[in-house]
Write an enzyme that holds these catalytic residues in place. Structure first.
Site, PDB file in Angstrom:
ATOM      1  N   ASN A 160      72.393  -8.721  51.415  1.00  0.00           N
ATOM      2  CA  ASN A 160      70.979  -8.178  51.328  1.00  0.00           C
ATOM      3  C   ASN A 160      71.147  -7.516  49.871  1.00  0.00           C
ATOM      4  O   ASN A 160      71.502  -6.541  49.651  1.00  0.00           O
ATOM      5  CB  ASN A 160      70.887  -7.163  52.451  1.00  0.00           C
ATOM      6  CG  ASN A 160      69.705  -6.148  51.985  1.00  0.00           C
ATOM      7  OD1 ASN A 160      68.806  -6.499  51.412  1.00  0.00           O
ATOM      8  ND2 ASN A 160      69.616  -5.276  52.822  1.00  0.00           N
TER       9      ASN A 160
ATOM     10  N   LYS B 152      68.442  -6.544  48.486  1.00  0.00           N
ATOM     11  CA  LYS B 152      67.485  -5.183  48.300  1.00  0.00           C
ATOM     12  C   LYS B 152      66.670  -5.228  47.021  1.00  0.00           C
ATOM     13  O   LYS B 152      66.292  -6.405  46.628  1.00  0.00           O
ATOM     14  CB  LYS B 152      68.454  -3.801  48.207  1.00  0.00           C
ATOM     15  CG  LYS B 152      69.466  -3.684  49.636  1.00  0.00           C
ATOM     16  CD  LYS B 152      69.928  -2.391  49.573  1.00  0.00           C
ATOM     17  CE  LYS B 152      70.770  -2.430  50.860  1.00  0.00           C
ATOM     18  NZ  LYS B 152      71.236  -0.994  51.343  1.00  0.00           N
TER      19      LYS B 152
ATOM     20  N   HIS C 209      64.896  -3.194  58.417  1.00  0.00           N
ATOM     21  CA  HIS C 209      66.039  -2.680  57.864  1.00  0.00           C
ATOM     22  C   HIS C 209      65.714  -1.276  57.689  1.00  0.00           C
ATOM     23  O   HIS C 209      64.713  -0.735  57.610  1.00  0.00           O
ATOM     24  CB  HIS C 209      66.220  -3.276  56.285  1.00  0.00           C
ATOM     25  CG  HIS C 209      67.459  -2.723  55.662  1.00  0.00           C
ATOM     26  ND1 HIS C 209      67.517  -1.437  55.157  1.00  0.00           N
ATOM     27  CD2 HIS C 209      68.548  -3.153  55.630  1.00  0.00           C
ATOM     28  CE1 HIS C 209      68.819  -1.253  54.537  1.00  0.00           C
ATOM     29  NE2 HIS C 209      69.522  -2.580  55.018  1.00  0.00           N
TER      30      HIS C 209
ATOM     31  N   GLU D 150      65.995   1.111  55.684  1.00  0.00           N
ATOM     32  CA  GLU D 150      65.456   1.198  54.478  1.00  0.00           C
ATOM     33  C   GLU D 150      63.723   1.355  54.669  1.00  0.00           C
ATOM     34  O   GLU D 150      62.858   2.020  54.242  1.00  0.00           O
ATOM     35  CB  GLU D 150      65.813   0.790  53.202  1.00  0.00           C
ATOM     36  CG  GLU D 150      67.060   1.487  52.773  1.00  0.00           C
ATOM     37  CD  GLU D 150      68.015   0.388  52.097  1.00  0.00           C
ATOM     38  OE1 GLU D 150      67.730  -0.572  51.616  1.00  0.00           O
ATOM     39  OE2 GLU D 150      69.398   0.866  52.032  1.00  0.00           O
TER      40      GLU D 150
ATOM     41  N   GLU E 249      73.561  -1.475  61.775  1.00  0.00           N
ATOM     42  CA  GLU E 249      73.932  -0.758  60.689  1.00  0.00           C
ATOM     43  C   GLU E 249      73.713   0.831  60.854  1.00  0.00           C
ATOM     44  O   GLU E 249      72.422   1.190  60.485  1.00  0.00           O
ATOM     45  CB  GLU E 249      72.870  -1.301  59.600  1.00  0.00           C
ATOM     46  CG  GLU E 249      73.008  -2.646  59.347  1.00  0.00           C
ATOM     47  CD  GLU E 249      72.580  -3.075  57.958  1.00  0.00           C
ATOM     48  OE1 GLU E 249      73.243  -3.619  57.015  1.00  0.00           O
ATOM     49  OE2 GLU E 249      71.317  -2.653  57.513  1.00  0.00           O
TER      50      GLU E 249
ATOM     51  N   GLY F 292      75.157   2.532  51.876  1.00  0.00           N
ATOM     52  CA  GLY F 292      75.450   2.534  50.489  1.00  0.00           C
ATOM     53  C   GLY F 292      76.111   3.787  50.327  1.00  0.00           C
ATOM     54  O   GLY F 292      76.118   4.474  49.182  1.00  0.00           O
TER      55      GLY F 292
ATOM     56  N   SER G 114      78.270  -0.376  53.989  1.00  0.00           N
ATOM     57  CA  SER G 114      79.302  -0.244  53.112  1.00  0.00           C
ATOM     58  C   SER G 114      80.643  -1.198  53.623  1.00  0.00           C
ATOM     59  O   SER G 114      81.857  -1.006  53.584  1.00  0.00           O
ATOM     60  CB  SER G 114      80.162   1.054  53.100  1.00  0.00           C
ATOM     61  OG  SER G 114      79.009   1.909  52.464  1.00  0.00           O
TER      62      SER G 114
ATOM     63  N   GLY H  73      75.115  -5.074  51.597  1.00  0.00           N
ATOM     64  CA  GLY H  73      74.270  -4.621  50.468  1.00  0.00           C
ATOM     65  C   GLY H  73      74.954  -4.653  49.155  1.00  0.00           C
ATOM     66  O   GLY H  73      75.408  -5.771  48.457  1.00  0.00           O
TER      67      GLY H  73
HETATM   68  P1  PGA Z   1      75.641  -1.493  51.787  1.00  0.00           P
HETATM   69  O1  PGA Z   1      74.177  -1.965  52.409  1.00  0.00           O
HETATM   70  O2  PGA Z   1      76.650  -2.544  52.094  1.00  0.00           O
HETATM   71  O3  PGA Z   1      75.303  -1.507  50.221  1.00  0.00           O
HETATM   72  O4  PGA Z   1      76.069  -0.151  52.546  1.00  0.00           O
HETATM   73  C1  PGA Z   1      74.403  -2.772  53.765  1.00  0.00           C
HETATM   74  C2  PGA Z   1      72.534  -2.665  54.005  1.00  0.00           C
HETATM   75  O5  PGA Z   1      71.809  -1.804  53.906  1.00  0.00           O
HETATM   76  O6  PGA Z   1      72.246  -3.762  54.552  1.00  0.00           O
END
Ligand code: PGA
Length: 252
Positions: free
Chosen positions: A10, A12, A96, A98, A168, A174, A214, A235
Protein backbone atom coordinates in the site's frame (compact mmCIF):
# COMPACT_ATOMS: atom_id res chain seq x y z
CA UNK A 1 -6.26 -26.76 1.17
CA UNK A 2 -3.67 -24.29 2.44
CA UNK A 3 -4.48 -20.68 1.68
CA UNK A 4 -2.05 -19.01 -0.73
CA UNK A 5 -0.66 -15.94 0.98
CA UNK A 6 -0.93 -12.45 -0.50
CA UNK A 7 1.81 -9.89 0.06
CA UNK A 8 0.38 -6.50 -0.90
CA UNK A 9 1.99 -3.07 -0.99
CA UNK A 10 0.00 0.00 0.00
CA UNK A 11 1.97 2.98 -1.28
CA UNK A 12 -0.47 5.50 0.22
CA UNK A 13 0.27 9.03 -1.10
CA UNK A 14 3.80 8.34 -2.29
CA UNK A 15 5.46 8.23 -5.74
CA UNK A 16 4.79 9.89 -9.10
CA UNK A 17 4.20 7.76 -12.25
CA UNK A 18 7.89 8.10 -13.11
CA UNK A 19 8.89 6.91 -9.64
CA UNK A 20 6.43 4.02 -9.94
CA UNK A 21 8.06 2.95 -13.20
CA UNK A 22 11.50 3.13 -11.59
CA UNK A 23 10.28 0.99 -8.67
CA UNK A 24 9.10 -1.78 -11.00
CA UNK A 25 12.32 -1.65 -13.03
CA UNK A 26 14.22 -2.55 -9.83
CA UNK A 27 11.58 -4.72 -8.14
CA UNK A 28 10.46 -7.11 -10.91
CA UNK A 29 13.86 -8.75 -11.49
CA UNK A 30 14.18 -9.32 -7.72
CA UNK A 31 10.91 -11.28 -7.53
CA UNK A 32 10.93 -12.85 -11.01
CA UNK A 33 9.61 -16.41 -10.91
CA UNK A 34 8.55 -16.11 -7.26
CA UNK A 35 5.23 -17.93 -7.10
CA UNK A 36 4.98 -19.16 -3.50
CA UNK A 37 2.80 -16.16 -2.56
CA UNK A 38 0.66 -13.79 -4.59
CA UNK A 39 2.12 -10.27 -4.95
CA UNK A 40 0.19 -7.02 -5.46
CA UNK A 41 1.12 -3.34 -5.46
CA UNK A 42 -1.47 -0.62 -4.80
CA UNK A 43 -0.13 2.76 -5.96
CA UNK A 44 -1.99 6.11 -6.04
CA UNK A 45 -4.63 6.35 -8.81
CA UNK A 46 -2.49 8.46 -11.13
CA UNK A 47 0.29 5.85 -11.05
CA UNK A 48 -1.94 2.91 -11.97
CA UNK A 49 -1.41 3.20 -15.75
CA UNK A 50 2.38 3.35 -15.35
CA UNK A 51 2.33 0.47 -12.86
CA UNK A 52 0.15 -1.73 -15.08
CA UNK A 53 2.41 -1.07 -18.07
CA UNK A 54 5.54 -1.78 -16.05
CA UNK A 55 4.15 -4.97 -14.44
CA UNK A 56 2.52 -6.39 -17.58
CA UNK A 57 3.21 -10.12 -17.98
CA UNK A 58 4.84 -10.31 -14.53
CA UNK A 59 3.80 -12.08 -11.33
CA UNK A 60 2.72 -8.78 -9.73
CA UNK A 61 -0.90 -7.62 -9.71
CA UNK A 62 -1.86 -3.95 -9.49
CA UNK A 63 -4.53 -2.60 -7.18
CA UNK A 64 -6.14 0.68 -6.19
CA UNK A 65 -6.27 2.14 -2.68
CA UNK A 66 -9.97 3.06 -2.81
CA UNK A 67 -12.98 3.15 -5.17
CA UNK A 68 -16.57 4.37 -5.34
CA UNK A 69 -19.56 2.02 -5.52
CA UNK A 70 -21.67 3.81 -8.16
CA UNK A 71 -21.19 2.80 -11.80
CA UNK A 72 -20.83 6.35 -13.12
CA UNK A 73 -22.36 9.79 -12.67
CA UNK A 74 -21.89 13.22 -11.19
CA UNK A 75 -19.48 12.20 -8.42
CA UNK A 76 -16.58 14.62 -8.68
CA UNK A 77 -13.27 13.08 -7.72
CA UNK A 78 -14.48 9.49 -7.60
CA UNK A 79 -13.26 6.40 -9.48
CA UNK A 80 -15.51 3.45 -10.37
CA UNK A 81 -14.72 -0.26 -10.35
CA UNK A 82 -15.20 -0.38 -14.14
CA UNK A 83 -12.53 2.32 -14.51
CA UNK A 84 -10.17 0.35 -12.31
CA UNK A 85 -10.77 -2.83 -14.30
CA UNK A 86 -10.29 -1.00 -17.59
CA UNK A 87 -7.04 0.45 -16.28
CA UNK A 88 -5.79 -3.06 -15.53
CA UNK A 89 -6.35 -3.32 -11.77
CA UNK A 90 -6.98 -6.70 -10.20
CA UNK A 91 -7.12 -5.67 -6.53
CA UNK A 92 -8.60 -2.84 -4.49
CA UNK A 93 -8.09 -1.81 -0.85
CA UNK A 94 -11.34 -0.92 0.91
CA UNK A 95 -11.88 0.77 4.28
CA UNK A 96 -8.27 1.48 5.17
CA UNK A 97 -8.09 3.03 8.64
CA UNK A 98 -6.69 6.26 7.18
CA UNK A 99 -9.83 6.56 5.03
CA UNK A 100 -11.97 5.80 8.08
CA UNK A 101 -10.07 8.38 10.19
CA UNK A 102 -9.58 11.23 7.72
CA UNK A 103 -12.09 10.79 4.89
CA UNK A 104 -15.36 9.76 6.49
CA UNK A 105 -15.32 6.07 5.54
CA UNK A 106 -17.90 4.16 7.60
CA UNK A 107 -18.84 0.51 8.05
CA UNK A 108 -21.74 1.21 5.71
CA UNK A 109 -19.65 2.70 2.88
CA UNK A 110 -17.20 -0.19 3.28
CA UNK A 111 -20.09 -2.62 2.74
CA UNK A 112 -21.26 -0.76 -0.38
CA UNK A 113 -17.75 -0.68 -1.80
CA UNK A 114 -17.16 -4.35 -1.03
CA UNK A 115 -20.32 -5.39 -2.88
CA UNK A 116 -19.40 -3.24 -5.90
CA UNK A 117 -15.82 -4.57 -5.97
CA UNK A 118 -17.06 -8.18 -5.91
CA UNK A 119 -19.60 -7.46 -8.65
CA UNK A 120 -16.78 -6.04 -10.78
CA UNK A 121 -14.55 -9.08 -10.28
CA UNK A 122 -11.87 -7.24 -8.31
CA UNK A 123 -10.08 -8.85 -5.36
CA UNK A 124 -11.06 -6.63 -2.44
CA UNK A 125 -8.72 -6.16 0.52
CA UNK A 126 -11.03 -5.05 3.32
CA UNK A 127 -9.25 -3.39 6.23
CA UNK A 128 -10.39 -3.69 9.82
CA UNK A 129 -8.62 -2.87 13.07
CA UNK A 130 -8.95 -1.26 16.46
CA UNK A 131 -7.60 2.08 17.69
CA UNK A 132 -5.16 2.17 20.61
CA UNK A 133 -7.86 3.57 22.93
CA UNK A 134 -10.17 0.74 21.91
CA UNK A 135 -7.54 -1.93 22.64
CA UNK A 136 -6.72 -0.33 26.00
CA UNK A 137 -10.42 -0.20 26.88
CA UNK A 138 -10.77 -3.92 26.10
CA UNK A 139 -12.93 -3.20 23.05
CA UNK A 140 -10.81 -4.93 20.38
CA UNK A 141 -13.18 -7.85 19.93
CA UNK A 142 -16.28 -5.63 19.79
CA UNK A 143 -14.70 -3.36 17.19
CA UNK A 144 -13.48 -6.21 14.97
CA UNK A 145 -16.84 -7.93 15.23
CA UNK A 146 -18.73 -4.74 14.34
CA UNK A 147 -16.45 -3.91 11.40
CA UNK A 148 -16.57 -7.41 9.91
CA UNK A 149 -20.29 -8.07 10.45
CA UNK A 150 -21.14 -4.77 8.76
CA UNK A 151 -18.63 -5.22 5.94
CA UNK A 152 -20.01 -8.69 5.12
CA UNK A 153 -23.71 -7.75 5.38
CA UNK A 154 -25.83 -8.96 2.45
CA UNK A 155 -23.01 -10.90 0.78
CA UNK A 156 -23.57 -14.62 0.04
CA UNK A 157 -21.16 -17.50 0.51
CA UNK A 158 -20.48 -17.95 -3.20
CA UNK A 159 -19.87 -14.26 -3.92
CA UNK A 160 -17.62 -13.98 -0.85
CA UNK A 161 -14.84 -16.15 -2.34
CA UNK A 162 -12.52 -13.37 -3.58
CA UNK A 163 -12.72 -11.38 -0.31
CA UNK A 164 -9.45 -10.79 1.49
CA UNK A 165 -9.46 -9.13 4.90
CA UNK A 166 -6.53 -7.17 6.31
CA UNK A 167 -6.33 -6.94 10.09
CA UNK A 168 -4.50 -3.69 10.76
CA UNK A 169 -4.42 -2.55 14.38
CA UNK A 170 -4.40 1.24 13.96
CA UNK A 171 -1.78 1.70 16.71
CA UNK A 172 0.63 -0.42 14.66
CA UNK A 173 0.32 1.52 11.40
CA UNK A 174 3.37 3.63 10.60
CA UNK A 175 4.45 3.57 14.24
CA UNK A 176 7.08 0.83 14.20
CA UNK A 177 4.99 -1.05 16.79
CA UNK A 178 3.68 -4.39 15.53
CA UNK A 179 1.15 -6.73 16.98
CA UNK A 180 2.91 -9.89 18.13
CA UNK A 181 2.23 -12.87 15.87
CA UNK A 182 0.08 -14.24 18.72
CA UNK A 183 -1.99 -11.04 19.02
CA UNK A 184 -2.55 -11.02 15.28
CA UNK A 185 -3.46 -14.71 15.23
CA UNK A 186 -6.04 -14.12 17.96
CA UNK A 187 -7.66 -11.29 16.01
CA UNK A 188 -7.57 -13.39 12.85
CA UNK A 189 -9.39 -16.24 14.59
CA UNK A 190 -12.13 -13.84 15.66
CA UNK A 191 -12.49 -12.46 12.13
CA UNK A 192 -12.62 -15.99 10.72
CA UNK A 193 -15.32 -16.93 13.22
CA UNK A 194 -17.41 -13.95 12.04
CA UNK A 195 -16.82 -14.99 8.44
CA UNK A 196 -18.06 -18.49 9.31
CA UNK A 197 -21.30 -16.99 10.67
CA UNK A 198 -21.73 -14.87 7.55
CA UNK A 199 -20.59 -17.27 4.82
CA UNK A 200 -20.44 -20.73 6.41
CA UNK A 201 -17.45 -22.76 7.54
CA UNK A 202 -15.95 -23.79 4.17
CA UNK A 203 -15.91 -20.21 2.85
CA UNK A 204 -14.47 -18.97 6.16
CA UNK A 205 -11.69 -21.56 5.98
CA UNK A 206 -10.82 -20.33 2.48
CA UNK A 207 -10.89 -16.62 3.48
CA UNK A 208 -7.49 -14.96 3.44
CA UNK A 209 -6.75 -12.70 6.40
CA UNK A 210 -3.65 -10.52 6.04
CA UNK A 211 -1.84 -8.68 8.80
CA UNK A 212 -0.83 -5.04 8.38
CA UNK A 213 0.90 -2.50 10.62
CA UNK A 214 4.68 -1.92 10.57
CA UNK A 215 5.49 -5.13 8.69
CA UNK A 216 9.24 -4.87 8.01
CA UNK A 217 11.93 -7.19 6.60
CA UNK A 218 13.01 -8.08 10.15
CA UNK A 219 9.59 -9.11 11.48
CA UNK A 220 7.98 -10.50 8.32
CA UNK A 221 9.15 -14.08 8.82
CA UNK A 222 7.82 -14.34 12.37
CA UNK A 223 4.45 -12.92 11.32
CA UNK A 224 4.11 -14.87 8.07
CA UNK A 225 5.05 -18.17 9.75
CA UNK A 226 1.89 -17.92 11.84
CA UNK A 227 -0.65 -20.34 10.37
CA UNK A 228 -3.53 -17.89 10.86
CA UNK A 229 -1.74 -15.07 8.99
CA UNK A 230 -2.38 -15.35 5.26
CA UNK A 231 -0.15 -12.53 4.08
CA UNK A 232 0.70 -8.89 4.69
CA UNK A 233 -0.45 -5.41 3.76
CA UNK A 234 2.72 -3.33 3.81
CA UNK A 235 2.91 0.46 3.88
CA UNK A 236 6.24 2.18 4.58
CA UNK A 237 8.46 -0.84 3.89
CA UNK A 238 6.87 -1.40 0.45
CA UNK A 239 8.20 1.85 -1.02
CA UNK A 240 11.71 0.52 -1.46
CA UNK A 241 12.11 -2.38 -3.94
CA UNK A 242 14.74 -4.17 -1.84
CA UNK A 243 12.88 -3.95 1.43
CA UNK A 244 9.57 -5.01 -0.18
CA UNK A 245 11.41 -7.93 -1.81
CA UNK A 246 12.71 -9.17 1.52
CA UNK A 247 9.16 -9.11 2.85
CA UNK A 248 7.83 -10.94 -0.23
CA UNK A 249 10.60 -13.50 0.22
CA UNK A 250 10.09 -13.90 4.01
CA UNK A 251 11.81 -16.95 5.41
CA UNK A 252 13.98 -17.44 2.31
P1 PGA B 1 2.75 0.52 7.58
O1 PGA B 1 1.29 0.69 6.91
O2 PGA B 1 3.32 -0.76 7.06
O3 PGA B 1 3.52 1.74 7.13
O4 PGA B 1 2.54 0.47 9.06
C1 PGA B 1 0.45 -0.40 6.75
C2 PGA B 1 -0.88 0.06 6.16
O5 PGA B 1 -1.36 1.13 6.56
O6 PGA B 1 -1.47 -0.63 5.31
Amino acid sequence: MPRKKLIAANWKMYKTPEQATAFFRDFLPLVAGHSRDEIAVCPPFVDIAAAVTAAKGSNVGIGAQDMFWEKEGAFTGQISTAMLRAAGCTHVIIGHSERRQFFGETDDTVNKKLKAALAAGLTPIVCVGELLQEREAGLTEDVLRRQTVNAFRGIGAVESAPITVAYEPVWAIGTGRTATPQMAAEAHRLIRAEAAKAFGEPAAQALRILYGGSVKPDNATALMSELEIDGALVGGASLDPKSFTSIVKWGM
